[in-house]
Design a protein around this motif. Structure first.
Motif, mmCIF file in Angstrom:
data_model
loop_
_atom_site.group_PDB
_atom_site.id
_atom_site.type_symbol
_atom_site.label_atom_id
_atom_site.label_comp_id
_atom_site.label_asym_id
_atom_site.label_seq_id
_atom_site.Cartn_x
_atom_site.Cartn_y
_atom_site.Cartn_z
ATOM 1 N N LEU A 69 62.444 37.492 77.086
ATOM 2 C CA LEU A 69 63.472 38.535 77.073
ATOM 3 C C LEU A 69 63.944 38.840 75.658
ATOM 4 O O LEU A 69 64.086 40.007 75.273
ATOM 5 N N LYS A 70 64.173 37.805 74.862
ATOM 6 C CA LYS A 70 64.602 38.008 73.477
ATOM 7 C C LYS A 70 63.514 38.697 72.657
ATOM 8 O O LYS A 70 63.799 39.548 71.828
ATOM 9 N N ALA A 71 62.268 38.339 72.905
ATOM 10 C CA ALA A 71 61.157 38.937 72.156
ATOM 11 C C ALA A 71 61.033 40.430 72.454
ATOM 12 O O ALA A 71 60.643 41.205 71.572
ATOM 13 N N TYR A 72 61.366 40.840 73.669
ATOM 14 C CA TYR A 72 61.288 42.264 73.998
ATOM 15 C C TYR A 72 62.294 43.097 73.211
ATOM 16 O O TYR A 72 62.109 44.293 73.047
ATOM 17 N N GLN A 73 63.332 42.499 72.703
ATOM 18 C CA GLN A 73 64.314 43.214 71.908
ATOM 19 C C GLN A 73 63.760 43.641 70.555
ATOM 20 O O GLN A 73 64.356 44.451 69.861
ATOM 21 N N SER A 74 62.594 43.115 70.180
ATOM 22 C CA SER A 74 62.018 43.414 68.872
ATOM 23 C C SER A 74 61.203 44.698 68.856
ATOM 24 O O SER A 74 60.716 45.105 67.815
ATOM 25 N N ASP A 75 61.029 45.371 69.991
ATOM 26 C CA ASP A 75 60.212 46.578 70.097
ATOM 27 C C ASP A 75 58.773 46.351 69.660
ATOM 28 O O ASP A 75 58.154 47.222 69.063
ATOM 29 N N LYS A 76 58.245 45.163 69.937
ATOM 30 C CA LYS A 76 56.871 44.835 69.560
ATOM 31 C C LYS A 76 56.083 44.376 70.782
ATOM 32 O O LYS A 76 56.646 44.003 71.801
ATOM 33 N N ASN A 77 54.761 44.402 70.643
ATOM 34 C CA ASN A 77 53.882 43.867 71.672
ATOM 35 C C ASN A 77 53.988 42.351 71.676
ATOM 36 O O ASN A 77 54.281 41.743 70.648
ATOM 37 N N LEU A 78 53.707 41.745 72.832
ATOM 38 C CA LEU A 78 53.778 40.290 72.942
ATOM 39 C C LEU A 78 52.389 39.708 73.142
ATOM 40 O O LEU A 78 51.621 40.182 73.978
ATOM 41 N N ILE A 79 52.088 38.687 72.368
ATOM 42 C CA ILE A 79 50.865 37.916 72.532
ATOM 43 C C ILE A 79 51.305 36.491 72.850
ATOM 44 O O ILE A 79 51.998 35.856 72.059
ATOM 45 N N ILE A 80 50.918 36.025 74.022
ATOM 46 C CA ILE A 80 51.337 34.712 74.493
ATOM 47 C C ILE A 80 50.164 33.748 74.336
ATOM 48 O O ILE A 80 49.145 33.879 75.017
ATOM 49 N N ASP A 81 50.299 32.791 73.426
ATOM 50 C CA ASP A 81 49.249 31.803 73.168
ATOM 51 C C ASP A 81 49.493 30.585 74.052
ATOM 52 O O ASP A 81 50.468 29.858 73.879
ATOM 53 N N LEU A 82 48.589 30.378 75.007
ATOM 54 C CA LEU A 82 48.711 29.282 75.967
ATOM 55 C C LEU A 82 47.713 28.163 75.689
ATOM 56 O O LEU A 82 47.487 27.300 76.545
ATOM 57 N N SER A 83 47.123 28.149 74.514
ATOM 58 C CA SER A 83 46.066 27.179 74.208
ATOM 59 C C SER A 83 46.556 25.737 74.199
ATOM 60 O O SER A 83 45.764 24.809 74.374
ATOM 61 N N GLU A 84 47.857 25.517 74.024
ATOM 62 C CA GLU A 84 48.411 24.163 74.004
ATOM 63 C C GLU A 84 49.199 23.832 75.266
ATOM 64 O O GLU A 84 49.945 22.860 75.304
ATOM 65 N N VAL A 85 49.032 24.656 76.307
ATOM 66 C CA VAL A 85 49.711 24.389 77.579
ATOM 67 C C VAL A 85 48.890 23.364 78.358
ATOM 68 O O VAL A 85 47.696 23.544 78.583
ATOM 69 N N LYS B 65 53.848 42.403 62.152
ATOM 70 C CA LYS B 65 54.273 43.788 61.983
ATOM 71 C C LYS B 65 54.410 44.530 63.318
ATOM 72 O O LYS B 65 55.404 45.205 63.551
ATOM 73 N N HIS B 66 53.398 44.429 64.176
ATOM 74 C CA HIS B 66 53.410 45.172 65.437
ATOM 75 C C HIS B 66 53.500 44.286 66.672
ATOM 76 O O HIS B 66 53.559 44.786 67.791
ATOM 77 N N SER B 67 53.471 42.976 66.470
ATOM 78 C CA SER B 67 53.449 42.056 67.600
ATOM 79 C C SER B 67 54.319 40.836 67.338
ATOM 80 O O SER B 67 54.651 40.542 66.196
ATOM 81 N N VAL B 68 54.634 40.162 68.414
ATOM 82 C CA VAL B 68 55.279 38.856 68.337
ATOM 83 C C VAL B 68 54.339 37.872 69.018
ATOM 84 O O VAL B 68 53.935 38.080 70.166
ATOM 85 N N LEU B 69 53.967 36.823 68.286
ATOM 86 C CA LEU B 69 53.127 35.769 68.844
ATOM 87 C C LEU B 69 54.041 34.677 69.369
ATOM 88 O O LEU B 69 54.871 34.139 68.631
#
Length: 120
Positions: free
Chosen positions: A39-55, A15-19
């Motif tokens: 860049l594409k995710a910023y077009q959604s007007d949502k906060n970004l949560i970047i999950d790096l646990s599998e990096v 709802k308020h974020s993109v994972l």
């Protein structure tokens, strides 16, 4: 012989974020793809949560991509949260003194994803 490292990105809208779940290596070959997805995710007007646990690996171009993403977030007043950093990734950010500029959480729950958002 140099082995090509691979990266996969999964996008999960809330709802308020993109994972953004990143799997594999973030390096000179794969970081442009991550940059484009951010860049594409910023077009959604949502906060970004970047999950790096599998990096499994991240070089300086990956770090630069994350710094760029944070910079974009600040300009448009959105949250940019890194979650699931392993010891190596956290140490990389610490050595470069970037651990103090990023909002780093150990899990998506601590990033507020489960408490603030409902799946679309």
């Amino acid at each position: 012989m140099i082995h090509h490292r691979e990266m996969r990105i999964n996008i999960r809208p809330f709802k308020h974020s993109v994972l953004i779940e990143v799997i594999g290596s973030i390096d000179m070959d794969t970081s442009p793809s991550l940059r484009n997805r951010l860049l594409k995710a910023y077009q959604s007007d949502k906060n970004l949560i970047i999950d790096l646990s599998e990096v499994t690996y991240m070089d300086s171009s990956g770090v630069a991509t994350l710094v760029e993403g944070l910079s974009w977030s600040k300009k448009i007043h959105r949250d940019f949260v890194l979650v699931g950093l392993g010891v190596n990734l956290y140490n990389t950010l610490t050595l470069s003194k970037l651990n103090h500029i990023f909002n780093i959480r150990s899990s998506t729950a601590l990033a507020g994803l489960e408490t603030m958002d409902n799946t679309i």
